[in-house]
Design an enzyme around this catalytic site. Structure first.
Site, PDB file in Angstrom:
ATOM      1  N   PHE A 135       0.852  -1.194   0.000  1.00  0.00           N
ATOM      2  CA  PHE A 135       0.000   0.000   0.000  1.00  0.00           C
ATOM      3  C   PHE A 135       0.882   1.236   0.000  1.00  0.00           C
ATOM      4  O   PHE A 135       1.763   1.374   0.848  1.00  0.00           O
ATOM      5  CB  PHE A 135      -0.916   0.028   1.228  1.00  0.00           C
ATOM      6  CG  PHE A 135      -1.856   1.194   1.214  1.00  0.00           C
ATOM      7  CD1 PHE A 135      -3.036   1.153   0.482  1.00  0.00           C
ATOM      8  CD2 PHE A 135      -1.556   2.362   1.910  1.00  0.00           C
ATOM      9  CE1 PHE A 135      -3.896   2.251   0.442  1.00  0.00           C
ATOM     10  CE2 PHE A 135      -2.419   3.457   1.870  1.00  0.00           C
ATOM     11  CZ  PHE A 135      -3.585   3.399   1.136  1.00  0.00           C
ATOM     12  N   ASP A 220       9.162   2.896   1.692  1.00  0.00           N
ATOM     13  CA  ASP A 220       7.969   3.615   2.134  1.00  0.00           C
ATOM     14  C   ASP A 220       7.849   3.384   3.642  1.00  0.00           C
ATOM     15  O   ASP A 220       7.414   2.324   4.085  1.00  0.00           O
ATOM     16  CB  ASP A 220       6.745   3.082   1.385  1.00  0.00           C
ATOM     17  CG  ASP A 220       5.454   3.733   1.866  1.00  0.00           C
ATOM     18  OD1 ASP A 220       5.473   4.412   2.921  1.00  0.00           O
ATOM     19  OD2 ASP A 220       4.421   3.556   1.194  1.00  0.00           O
ATOM     20  N   LYS A 249       2.364  10.150   8.312  1.00  0.00           N
ATOM     21  CA  LYS A 249       1.691   9.645   9.520  1.00  0.00           C
ATOM     22  C   LYS A 249       2.297  10.189  10.817  1.00  0.00           C
ATOM     23  O   LYS A 249       2.029  11.323  11.180  1.00  0.00           O
ATOM     24  CB  LYS A 249       1.646   8.113   9.488  1.00  0.00           C
ATOM     25  CG  LYS A 249       0.696   7.589   8.389  1.00  0.00           C
ATOM     26  CD  LYS A 249       0.148   6.199   8.655  1.00  0.00           C
ATOM     27  CE  LYS A 249      -1.018   5.856   7.731  1.00  0.00           C
ATOM     28  NZ  LYS A 249      -0.677   5.047   6.588  1.00  0.00           N
TER      29      LYS A 249
HETATM   30  C1  LIG Z   1      -0.926   5.353   5.140  1.00  0.00           C
HETATM   31  C2  LIG Z   1       0.108   4.943   4.158  1.00  0.00           C
HETATM   32  C3  LIG Z   1       0.304   5.646   2.956  1.00  0.00           C
HETATM   33  C4  LIG Z   1      -0.600   6.782   2.529  1.00  0.00           C
HETATM   34  O1  LIG Z   1      -0.517   7.876   3.370  1.00  0.00           O
HETATM   35  P1  LIG Z   1      -1.643   9.025   3.270  1.00  0.00           P
HETATM   36  O2  LIG Z   1      -1.189  10.058   4.257  1.00  0.00           O
HETATM   37  O3  LIG Z   1      -2.940   8.391   3.601  1.00  0.00           O
HETATM   38  O4  LIG Z   1      -1.624   9.532   1.872  1.00  0.00           O
HETATM   39  C5  LIG Z   1       1.336   5.261   2.139  1.00  0.00           C
HETATM   40  N1  LIG Z   1       2.142   4.232   2.461  1.00  0.00           N
HETATM   41  C6  LIG Z   1       1.985   3.528   3.608  1.00  0.00           C
HETATM   42  C7  LIG Z   1       2.930   2.419   3.912  1.00  0.00           C
HETATM   43  C8  LIG Z   1       0.957   3.854   4.479  1.00  0.00           C
HETATM   44  O5  LIG Z   1       0.790   3.130   5.593  1.00  0.00           O
END
Ligand SMILES: *Cc1c(COP(=O)(O)O)cnc(C)c1O
Length: 399
Positions: A135, A220, A249
């Site tokens: 994701f 990521d 986050k």
């Molecule tokens: C939450 C998340 C995203 C997306 O972040 P947003 O602030 O919702 O755009 C991308 N990568 C990972 C691994 C995530 O957990």
């Protein structure tokens, strides 16, 4: 007075929020409109790294709010400069790019990787390789880089040049990568995909394969970063250093901010005008993130995360000894996944709803995994009380 029913009346129905409306938070406790109290193991989806309304963050926000909020990137500002320096000092990175969310941080990372490949090798080198079930956000590009068709299907033609390998499968990545690969993007722990950590061998192999094919390695760390795993960033556990890292986050502790971190050499390829965002580096956001980093990037908080993980797992194993609902506990630090036994597969949402009713906020990571991502400074007392409420919910779940 607003009510939960107004959600269905006035908001686009992309979400189905719980049937209570939180109005107040302090530390790891939250109160709803009716004054009911909840323990917070959800942490705003791994965002509220210091819980709710931490005094250091409130102070940073209030102080900055009376100075200057926003100037755009036509001008720079002190909080952004200070935050960039803190991040550079604390990581492999030499340059930071600020934005407003995880998806934007990944969008910047992926655009940078393609730009570098384009500048150095030509247009043919543009492929992005990503893991199935990963994701990376919900913009049209990042949602397609994410390996979950349920999120990317049904929006018309897809962007080209994205291919998928199996997470933790070295052979699968080896088969896929070639000299046209611009970048490999990986979560050190797949968060939304079920709280699944990478094996050290896999991240090491990904690093070596990227080196061999002149591809960039992007981590990521939107979910795993900023202390969540007990290190400032999860790559430190593995001893594998990426070329580009995305953060969001927990970085803002509840104030929206994202960052892409990289080396000076790669950053050159994002020259003036090549990429941008109006809000990126917003003074309020950077002031809060700076204050948060000062607290989180300390041995007390980071070692505390490891200790709290052990406490959680010890208690969870006791609870599971009683109920036998889970087949495994996964994750690192305060990103914990409880995997449902086969016979309860698909029923995580039922447990989540029962927890809400019992005064506990939790998360899922897919239909088979309960996820906890609480404050990094949650007390043992709050953990125990939350798990007592969890136990009550499991009793009801089993009828
Ligand atoms: C939450 C998340 C995203 C997306 O972040 P947003 O602030 O919702 O755009 C991308 N990568 C990972 C691994 C995530 O957990």
């Amino acid at each position: 007075m607003s009510t939960r029913a107004d959600f269905d009346r006035y908001l686009v129905p992309t979400y189905a929020p719980a049937d209570f409306v939180p109005v107040l938070g302090a530390g790891s406790r939250v109160w709803d409109q009716a004054g009911r109290e909840y323990l917070d193991f959800a942490g705003g989806i791994a965002v509220n790294a210091l819980g709710h309304c931490h005094p250091a963050l409130v102070m940073a926000l209030e102080e900055q709010a009376t100075k200057i909020w926003h100037v755009s990137n036509v001008f720079t500002n002190e909080p952004a400069l200070l935050l960039a320096k803190r991040l550079v000092d604390a990581t492999f990175a030499e340059r930071a790019f600020f934005c407003n969310s995880g998806a934007e941080a990944n969008e910047a990372a992926l655009k940078l990787a393609r730009r570098v490949a384009h500048d150095r090798f030509g247009a043919h080198k543009h492929k992005i390789l990503s893991a199935f079930n990963s994701f990376h956000g919900r913009t049209l590009f990042t949602v397609n880089v994410g390996g979950q068709p349920k999120y990317s299907d049904g929006f018309g033609p897809k962007p080209e040049g994205i291919a998928y390998f199996e997470y933790n499968n070295i052979e699968s990545l080896t088969q896929l990568i070639d000299d046209d690969t611009a970048a490999v993007i990986l979560e050190p722990i797949q968060g939304e995909g079920g709280v699944l950590p990478a094996t050290p061998e896999f991240l090491q192999a990904a690093r070596e394969l990227c080196n061999k094919h002149n591809a960039l390695l992007i981590f990521d760390e939107v979910q795993t970063g900023v202390g969540r795993t007990g290190k400032l960033f999860a790559y430190e556990h593995y001893g594998v250093v990426p070329d580009i890292l995305s953060s969001a986050k927990s970085l803002g502790g509840g104030f929206p901010i994202g960052a892409m971190l990289t080396t000076a050499d790669l950053a050159q390829h994002f020259g003036v005008g090549v990429h941008g965002t109006t809000y990126g580096g917003n003074a309020l956001a950077c002031a809060v993130a700076g204050a948060l980093l000062d607290v989180v990037n300390s041995p007390e908080v980071l070692d505390g995360v490891i200790a709290k993980h052990q406490h959680f797992i010890k208690r969870l194993e006791l609870i599971n000894g009683q109920f036998g609902v889970f087949s495994a506990f996964r994750g690192m630090g305060l990103l914990i996944g409880c995997v449902l036994e086969e016979k309860y597969a698909g029923r995580a949402k039922e447990i989540l709803d029962l927890c809400s009713k019992n005064g506990l906020m939790i998360l899922m990571a897919g239909p088979n995994v309960i996820r906890f991502a609480p404050s990094l400074i949650i007390s043992e007392n709050d953990i125990d009380e939350g798990l007592a409420r969890f136990t009550e919910a499991l009793k009801k779940f089993l009828g």
